[in-house]
Design a protein around this motif. Structure first.
Motif, PDB file in Angstrom:
ATOM      1  N   VAL A 170       0.820  -1.363  -0.160  1.00 27.75           N
ATOM      2  CA  VAL A 170      -0.164   0.254   0.209  1.00 27.75           C
ATOM      3  C   VAL A 170       1.019   1.172  -0.062  1.00 27.75           C
ATOM      4  N   ASN A 171       0.435   2.196  -0.817  1.00 26.81           N
ATOM      5  CA  ASN A 171       1.151   3.392  -0.472  1.00 26.81           C
ATOM      6  C   ASN A 171       0.466   4.483  -0.035  1.00 26.81           C
ATOM      7  N   THR A 172       0.673   5.894   0.544  1.00 21.55           N
ATOM      8  CA  THR A 172       0.253   7.123   1.774  1.00 21.55           C
ATOM      9  C   THR A 172      -1.512   6.912   0.695  1.00 21.55           C
ATOM     10  N   THR A 173      -2.183   7.506  -0.449  1.00 16.76           N
ATOM     11  CA  THR A 173      -3.092   7.653  -0.327  1.00 16.76           C
ATOM     12  C   THR A 173      -4.155   6.935  -0.060  1.00 16.76           C
ATOM     13  N   PRO A 174      -4.103   5.374   0.095  1.00 15.63           N
ATOM     14  CA  PRO A 174      -5.100   4.699   0.796  1.00 15.63           C
ATOM     15  C   PRO A 174      -4.635   5.257   2.337  1.00 15.63           C
ATOM     16  N   LEU A 175      -3.640   5.275   2.978  1.00 15.13           N
ATOM     17  CA  LEU A 175      -2.907   5.398   4.155  1.00 15.13           C
ATOM     18  C   LEU A 175      -4.366   6.538   4.960  1.00 15.13           C
ATOM     19  N   ILE A 176      -3.671   7.658   4.128  1.00  8.79           N
ATOM     20  CA  ILE A 176      -3.996   9.555   4.524  1.00  8.79           C
ATOM     21  C   ILE A 176      -5.686   9.236   4.419  1.00  8.79           C
ATOM     22  N   ALA A 177      -6.433   8.624   3.419  1.00  9.03           N
ATOM     23  CA  ALA A 177      -7.714   8.712   3.147  1.00  9.03           C
ATOM     24  C   ALA A 177      -8.290   8.121   3.834  1.00  9.03           C
ATOM     25  N   LEU A 178      -7.961   6.355   4.428  1.00  8.14           N
ATOM     26  CA  LEU A 178      -8.581   6.233   5.255  1.00  8.14           C
ATOM     27  C   LEU A 178      -8.644   6.317   6.851  1.00  8.14           C
ATOM     28  N   SER A 179      -7.529   6.587   7.223  1.00  8.06           N
ATOM     29  CA  SER A 179      -6.735   7.692   8.577  1.00  8.06           C
ATOM     30  C   SER A 179      -7.944   8.391   9.150  1.00  8.06           C
ATOM     31  N   GLU A 227       9.373   0.928   3.175  1.00 10.33           N
ATOM     32  CA  GLU A 227      10.269   2.075   4.289  1.00 10.33           C
ATOM     33  C   GLU A 227       9.979   3.491   3.521  1.00 10.33           C
ATOM     34  N   ALA A 228       9.956   3.851   2.937  1.00  6.42           N
ATOM     35  CA  ALA A 228      10.323   5.071   1.405  1.00  6.42           C
ATOM     36  C   ALA A 228       8.314   5.993   2.023  1.00  6.42           C
ATOM     37  N   VAL A 229       7.500   5.120   2.130  1.00  4.45           N
ATOM     38  CA  VAL A 229       5.806   5.452   2.098  1.00  4.45           C
ATOM     39  C   VAL A 229       5.390   6.416   4.030  1.00  4.45           C
ATOM     40  N   TYR A 230       6.287   5.075   4.713  1.00  3.71           N
ATOM     41  CA  TYR A 230       6.653   5.523   5.894  1.00  3.71           C
ATOM     42  C   TYR A 230       7.384   6.725   6.506  1.00  3.71           C
ATOM     43  N   GLU A 231       8.648   6.529   5.824  1.00  2.00           N
ATOM     44  CA  GLU A 231       9.266   7.674   5.983  1.00  2.00           C
ATOM     45  C   GLU A 231       8.272   8.626   6.023  1.00  2.00           C
ATOM     46  N   GLU A 232       7.882   8.798   4.355  1.00  2.00           N
ATOM     47  CA  GLU A 232       6.993   9.998   3.914  1.00  2.00           C
ATOM     48  C   GLU A 232       5.823  10.624   5.226  1.00  2.00           C
ATOM     49  N   LEU A 233       5.105   9.488   5.804  1.00  2.00           N
ATOM     50  CA  LEU A 233       4.298   9.648   6.762  1.00  2.00           C
ATOM     51  C   LEU A 233       4.558  10.627   7.889  1.00  2.00           C
ATOM     52  N   SER A 234       5.932  10.042   7.864  1.00  2.48           N
ATOM     53  CA  SER A 234       6.775  10.771   9.293  1.00  2.48           C
ATOM     54  C   SER A 234       7.456  11.907   9.423  1.00  2.48           C
ATOM     55  N   VAL A 235       7.212  12.306   8.445  1.00  2.00           N
ATOM     56  CA  VAL A 235       7.517  13.513   7.758  1.00  2.00           C
ATOM     57  C   VAL A 235       6.687  14.365   9.199  1.00  2.00           C
ATOM     58  N   LYS A 236       5.514  14.184   8.813  1.00  2.00           N
ATOM     59  CA  LYS A 236       4.150  15.093  10.346  1.00  2.00           C
ATOM     60  C   LYS A 236       4.115  14.545  11.083  1.00  2.00           C
ATOM     61  N   THR A 237       5.148  14.052  11.952  1.00  2.00           N
ATOM     62  CA  THR A 237       4.694  13.384  13.184  1.00  2.00           C
ATOM     63  C   THR A 237       3.269  13.601  14.729  1.00  2.00           C
ATOM     64  N   GLU A 238       2.901  14.742  13.779  1.00  2.39           N
ATOM     65  CA  GLU A 238       1.356  14.568  14.918  1.00  2.39           C
ATOM     66  C   GLU A 238       0.217  14.542  14.176  1.00  2.39           C
ATOM     67  N   SER A 239       0.419  14.375  12.769  1.00  2.00           N
ATOM     68  CA  SER A 239      -0.570  13.596  11.668  1.00  2.00           C
ATOM     69  C   SER A 239      -1.498  12.492  12.194  1.00  2.00           C
ATOM     70  N   VAL A 240      -2.702  12.500  11.899  1.00  5.52           N
ATOM     71  CA  VAL A 240      -3.617  11.558  12.237  1.00  5.52           C
ATOM     72  C   VAL A 240      -2.993  10.245  11.297  1.00  5.52           C
ATOM     73  N   CYS A 241      -2.683  10.380  10.266  1.00  5.47           N
ATOM     74  CA  CYS A 241      -2.695   9.230   9.368  1.00  5.47           C
ATOM     75  C   CYS A 241      -1.110   8.422   9.792  1.00  5.47           C
TER      76      CYS A 241
END
Length: 72
Positions: free
Chosen positions: A6-15, A34-48
């Motif tokens: 899974v890439n970031t789009t469904p993770l963000i949308a579903l979260s 790992e690259a997807v997890y790193e992308e999500l980790s940029v905003k540490t306080e994000s819901v996703c």
């Protein structure tokens, strides 16, 4: 069992609609590169990011070693 990557789009949308566990119900386990997890980790306080971190028992973070797979 089938591997689901899974890439970031469904993770963000579903979260954001409180339905990240839908992926668990459908696939039991998913893989995120790992690259997807790193992308999500940029905003540490994000819901996703928070939801993914709470779900690491069924979301597996993996390094992609096959360069050809990255290009697909």
């Amino acid at each position: 069992m089938r591997k689901v990557v899974v890439n970031t789009t469904p993770l963000i949308a579903l979260s954001h609609v409180g339905q990240l566990d839908l992926l668990k119900r459908l696939y039991n386990e998913i893989i995120i590169p790992e690259a997807v997890y790193e992308e999500l980790s940029v905003k540490t306080e994000s819901v996703c990011k928070k939801e993914v971190d709470r779900s690491l028992d069924w979301i597996r973070v993996e390094k992609i070693s096959n360069q050809m797979a990255k290009d697909v």
